[in-house]
Design a protein around this motif. Sequence first.
Motif, short mmCIF file in Angstrom:
data_model
loop_
_atom_site.label_atom_id
_atom_site.label_comp_id
_atom_site.label_asym_id
_atom_site.label_seq_id
_atom_site.Cartn_x
_atom_site.Cartn_y
_atom_site.Cartn_z
N PRO A 242 7.66 -22.26 -2.03
CA PRO A 242 8.86 -21.80 -2.74
C PRO A 242 8.71 -22.00 -4.24
O PRO A 242 8.03 -22.92 -4.70
N LEU A 243 9.33 -21.13 -5.01
CA LEU A 243 9.22 -21.17 -6.47
C LEU A 243 10.55 -21.54 -7.10
O LEU A 243 11.58 -20.91 -6.83
N SER A 244 10.52 -22.55 -7.95
CA SER A 244 11.72 -22.92 -8.70
C SER A 244 11.98 -21.86 -9.77
O SER A 244 11.12 -21.01 -10.04
N LYS A 245 13.13 -21.91 -10.38
CA LYS A 245 13.46 -20.94 -11.43
C LYS A 245 12.48 -21.06 -12.60
O LYS A 245 12.09 -20.06 -13.20
N LYS A 246 12.11 -22.30 -12.93
CA LYS A 246 11.16 -22.49 -14.03
C LYS A 246 9.79 -21.94 -13.66
O LYS A 246 9.09 -21.37 -14.51
N ALA A 247 9.39 -22.10 -12.40
CA ALA A 247 8.10 -21.57 -11.95
C ALA A 247 8.07 -20.05 -12.08
O ALA A 247 7.08 -19.46 -12.51
N VAL A 248 9.17 -19.41 -11.68
CA VAL A 248 9.28 -17.95 -11.82
C VAL A 248 9.24 -17.56 -13.29
O VAL A 248 8.61 -16.55 -13.65
N GLN A 249 9.88 -18.35 -14.13
CA GLN A 249 9.88 -18.08 -15.57
C GLN A 249 8.46 -18.12 -16.13
O GLN A 249 8.06 -17.28 -16.94
N VAL A 250 7.69 -19.11 -15.69
CA VAL A 250 6.29 -19.22 -16.13
C VAL A 250 5.50 -17.99 -15.70
O VAL A 250 4.75 -17.40 -16.49
N LEU A 251 5.66 -17.58 -14.45
CA LEU A 251 4.93 -16.42 -13.93
C LEU A 251 5.26 -15.16 -14.71
O LEU A 251 4.36 -14.40 -15.10
#
Length: 339
Positions: A242-251
Amino acid sequence: MRRYSVASFKKTTTGWRADVFKKGVRRSKTFRSKRDAIAWSNQVEYEIESGHHTPGAAPANARMHDVLKRYRDDISPKKRGARWEITRLNQMMRDPLLADVRLVDVGPRHFSAWRDARMKKVSGSTVNREFNLLTHACKLAWREWQWLTEHPMAGVSRPPENKPRDRVIAPTEIEAYLKASGFSFSSPPKTVLSRVGAMFLFASETAMRGGEICNMKVADIDFNKRVVYIPETKTGVPRWVPLSKKAVQVLNHVLDYTGGSQTVFSVTSRQRDALSRKIMTKARLEGIHFHDTRRTALTRLAQKFGPMELAKISGHKDLKILQSVYYAPDPSDLVQKLD
């Protein structure tokens, strides 16, 4: 009477190929130099002529060097950790405590001497990883290749493992790392150094391994479900993370720049290893490894997920390893949960 050679030699893209055919026995092998190819063919011809050669048998006067070389050339390339294994095997092949020992003489005392010498240079955990590699090589040489009449490492004691690391990276240390790498959401990650910074932040959010992040492709990401699929893992079992919101932001931020690249971050494992150490030095961060991001993320995620869910995210099959190595809560956080 002159003994005529029955060997032929052919130049290839990687060196010289020697082919020997004598008395119904055919052997071939490729070498870097023609001199080595000729020396090998002469040895094989002599063994065939004297009746001491059987296909697949150990070379005359074989040493442990020959076992390690065959394992390096035939077995290691088939593994996911081939680069690490080949490096270790090349090192062992230069170690006279092992490499120079004849197979007819090799026994537990030689591996005990090697173990004790290595323990003076590297940690117990490193020696154990090398111990596993040697054990497998010797087992193949004994059971399958029939180069050995018995397992020479049987009964050799392993060194004690290191105490598990419990380092959790603080938010201020993550910020220092990002600053030293040049990564910022306000500017495109044009340099490899800045994308290593992005990987560090992403790893701290997802608990993914460095190699998994290096290999990640756009096709592996489902932005609608906020998950990433990892087809190749250390345990051999694919998993979803699962991806946190910050992880998605990085991607999203990285893909704005690397969208056309083969991998999301466009960074190789070798680049990540070297540049991460450079960033650590520049940021004056001590006692931190890139892999500590995994423990950092899992310690934080443990506040939201149960052990079974956490194991699914991390890919651990053994909950004891997850608990003892990768979950390092602050005692004060545990106390707060009591109130």
